[in-house]
Design a protein around this motif. Structure first.
Motif, PDB file in Angstrom:
ATOM      1  N   CYS A  36       0.837  -1.158  -0.842  1.00 25.53           N
ATOM      2  CA  CYS A  36       0.103  -0.114  -0.060  1.00 25.53           C
ATOM      3  C   CYS A  36       1.148   1.421   0.075  1.00 25.53           C
ATOM      4  N   ASN A  37       1.740   1.456   0.990  1.00 29.14           N
ATOM      5  CA  ASN A  37       3.264   2.705   0.764  1.00 29.14           C
ATOM      6  C   ASN A  37       3.684   2.530  -0.050  1.00 29.14           C
ATOM      7  N   LEU A  38       4.275   1.277  -0.952  1.00 28.87           N
ATOM      8  CA  LEU A  38       4.223   1.406  -2.089  1.00 28.87           C
ATOM      9  C   LEU A  38       4.190   2.108  -3.417  1.00 28.87           C
ATOM     10  N   VAL A  39       2.528   1.512  -3.124  1.00 34.49           N
ATOM     11  CA  VAL A  39       1.668   2.117  -4.102  1.00 34.49           C
ATOM     12  C   VAL A  39       1.255   3.717  -4.010  1.00 34.49           C
ATOM     13  N   GLN A  40       1.667   4.271  -3.105  1.00 27.70           N
ATOM     14  CA  GLN A  40       0.938   5.910  -2.831  1.00 27.70           C
ATOM     15  C   GLN A  40       2.667   6.279  -2.924  1.00 27.70           C
ATOM     16  N   CYS A  41       3.517   5.987  -2.256  1.00 28.01           N
ATOM     17  CA  CYS A  41       4.634   6.506  -3.062  1.00 28.01           C
ATOM     18  C   CYS A  41       4.524   6.762  -5.000  1.00 28.01           C
ATOM     19  N   ASP A  42       3.778   5.297  -5.553  1.00 30.28           N
ATOM     20  CA  ASP A  42       4.418   5.278  -7.005  1.00 30.28           C
ATOM     21  C   ASP A  42       2.832   6.405  -7.709  1.00 30.28           C
ATOM     22  N   HIS A  43       2.198   5.842  -7.695  1.00 28.81           N
ATOM     23  CA  HIS A  43       0.508   6.404  -7.914  1.00 28.81           C
ATOM     24  C   HIS A  43       0.481   7.911  -7.413  1.00 28.81           C
ATOM     25  N   PHE A  44       0.440   8.281  -6.645  1.00 30.13           N
ATOM     26  CA  PHE A  44      -0.044   8.609  -5.629  1.00 30.13           C
ATOM     27  C   PHE A  44       0.971  10.073  -5.221  1.00 30.13           C
ATOM     28  N   ALA A  45       2.393   9.963  -5.779  1.00 31.71           N
ATOM     29  CA  ALA A  45       3.396  11.010  -5.403  1.00 31.71           C
ATOM     30  C   ALA A  45       2.959  12.439  -5.746  1.00 31.71           C
ATOM     31  N   TRP A  60       5.866  11.640   6.784  1.00 36.21           N
ATOM     32  CA  TRP A  60       4.799  11.397   5.448  1.00 36.21           C
ATOM     33  C   TRP A  60       2.993  11.950   5.386  1.00 36.21           C
ATOM     34  N   ILE A  61       3.253  12.947   4.760  1.00 33.52           N
ATOM     35  CA  ILE A  61       1.476  12.560   4.698  1.00 33.52           C
ATOM     36  C   ILE A  61       1.091  12.092   3.145  1.00 33.52           C
ATOM     37  N   SER A  62       0.529  11.244   3.740  1.00 28.13           N
ATOM     38  CA  SER A  62      -0.699  10.729   1.677  1.00 28.13           C
ATOM     39  C   SER A  62      -1.807  11.044   2.235  1.00 28.13           C
ATOM     40  N   ALA A  63      -1.899  11.247   0.741  1.00 32.31           N
ATOM     41  CA  ALA A  63      -3.867  12.299   0.611  1.00 32.31           C
ATOM     42  C   ALA A  63      -3.689  11.895  -0.654  1.00 32.31           C
ATOM     43  N   TYR A  64      -4.904  12.043  -1.320  1.00 33.66           N
ATOM     44  CA  TYR A  64      -5.016  12.547  -2.793  1.00 33.66           C
ATOM     45  C   TYR A  64      -6.550  13.200  -2.871  1.00 33.66           C
ATOM     46  N   VAL A  65      -6.817  14.242  -4.037  1.00 34.67           N
ATOM     47  CA  VAL A  65      -7.804  14.509  -4.414  1.00 34.67           C
ATOM     48  C   VAL A  65      -9.342  13.617  -4.775  1.00 34.67           C
ATOM     49  N   ARG A  66      -9.989  13.732  -4.341  1.00 35.59           N
ATOM     50  CA  ARG A  66     -11.174  12.904  -4.117  1.00 35.59           C
ATOM     51  C   ARG A  66     -11.624  13.096  -5.321  1.00 35.59           C
ATOM     52  N   PRO A  67     -11.832  11.396  -6.391  1.00 42.95           N
ATOM     53  CA  PRO A  67     -12.477  11.049  -7.024  1.00 42.95           C
ATOM     54  C   PRO A  67     -13.635  12.090  -7.764  1.00 42.95           C
ATOM     55  N   ASP A  68     -14.490  11.703  -6.562  1.00 42.44           N
ATOM     56  CA  ASP A  68     -16.333  12.402  -6.981  1.00 42.44           C
ATOM     57  C   ASP A  68     -15.979  13.695  -6.549  1.00 42.44           C
ATOM     58  N   ASP A  69     -14.717  14.465  -6.359  1.00 41.92           N
ATOM     59  CA  ASP A  69     -14.970  16.018  -5.394  1.00 41.92           C
ATOM     60  C   ASP A  69     -13.500  16.508  -5.629  1.00 41.92           C
ATOM     61  N   PRO A  70     -12.900  16.857  -6.992  1.00 42.38           N
ATOM     62  CA  PRO A  70     -12.035  17.619  -7.464  1.00 42.38           C
ATOM     63  C   PRO A  70     -11.721  18.501  -6.974  1.00 42.38           C
ATOM     64  N   GLU A  71     -12.354  19.129  -5.989  1.00 40.94           N
ATOM     65  CA  GLU A  71     -12.367  20.067  -5.048  1.00 40.94           C
ATOM     66  C   GLU A  71     -11.688  19.785  -3.397  1.00 40.94           C
ATOM     67  N   THR A  72     -11.417  18.744  -3.059  1.00 38.55           N
ATOM     68  CA  THR A  72     -11.560  17.970  -2.180  1.00 38.55           C
ATOM     69  C   THR A  72     -10.607  17.578  -2.095  1.00 38.55           C
ATOM     70  N   PHE A  74      -8.340  15.037   0.601  1.00 44.35           N
ATOM     71  CA  PHE A  74      -8.519  14.169   1.212  1.00 44.35           C
ATOM     72  C   PHE A  74      -7.361  13.760   2.051  1.00 44.35           C
ATOM     73  N   VAL A  75      -6.837  14.163   3.173  1.00 43.33           N
ATOM     74  CA  VAL A  75      -5.865  13.681   4.281  1.00 43.33           C
ATOM     75  C   VAL A  75      -5.974  11.941   4.348  1.00 43.33           C
ATOM     76  N   TRP A  76      -5.090  11.193   4.218  1.00 45.08           N
ATOM     77  CA  TRP A  76      -4.970   9.686   4.272  1.00 45.08           C
ATOM     78  C   TRP A  76      -4.181   9.177   6.141  1.00 45.08           C
ATOM     79  N   GLN A  77      -3.274   9.629   6.052  1.00 44.16           N
ATOM     80  CA  GLN A  77      -2.892   9.484   7.028  1.00 44.16           C
ATOM     81  C   GLN A  77      -1.381  10.673   7.754  1.00 44.16           C
TER      82      GLN A  77
END
Length: 169
Positions: A36-45, A60-72, A74-77
């Motif tokens: 999971c952390n590898l995919v975060q580092c690769d796909h969500f860099a 470390w911060i893992s986050a992503y722009v919400r696919p259903d709301d590109p104005e948000t 989301f900070v995962w960890q």
């Protein structure tokens, strides 16, 4: 320790195992799989931040722009090593993250926090205050309803940003 000794950067697929070890060292954070952390580092860099001190991961911060709301965003960890606590690193990583091109259309940050996680409440409250924003929170992932009673209720925290960064430019 000064902030200048800590370098912030986007992670790469070479960082997955080091991020996994950092998260494991930051109890009581939930541990994800190394994969999971590898995919975060690769796909969500573009929406993750790795902080290093003398070449070693300390934040470390893992986050992503919400696919259903590109104005948000989301900070995962958020993980900060004991070696780097107390110098505002979490807030600094969040600031760098929202300044990236990948977050140009973001106008709010969301995360989930359990009621007893004082460190996370402190980080996000401090970040909101510096943004001139108010925090909104509500029970979201409920203990019985979503976790079969095996985990605490997670409260959805929303922090509005003044305006999307693309509009500010």
């Amino acid at each position: 320790m000064t902030e200048t000794r800590i370098k912030l950067r986007k992670p790469s697929n070479q960082d997955g195992s080091a991020v996994w070890e950092l998260v494991r060292s930051c109890k009581p954070l939930d541990e994800n799989s190394m994969y999971c952390n590898l995919v975060q580092c690769d796909h969500f860099a573009d929406t993750c931040v790795l902080a290093e001190m003398n070449g070693a991961p300390v934040g470390w911060i893992s986050a992503y722009v919400r696919p259903d709301d590109p104005e948000t965003l989301f900070v995962w960890q958020v993980a900060v090593s004991p070696l780097a606590r107390g110098c505002g690193l979490g807030r600094r990583m969040l600031g760098q993250l929202i300044a990236r091109d990948a977050c140009a259309d973001v106008n709010q940050i969301q995360t989930t926090i359990t009621k007893d996680n004082d460190a996370s409440w402190g980080l996000f409250s401090s970040f909101a205050e510096r943004q001139g924003a108010e925090i909104d929170s509500e029970a979201y992932y409920k203990s019985e309803e979503h976790f079969d009673g095996t985990a605490k209720t997670e409260h959805l925290v929303t922090i509005p940003l003044a305006e999307p960064l693309s509009a500010a430019a």
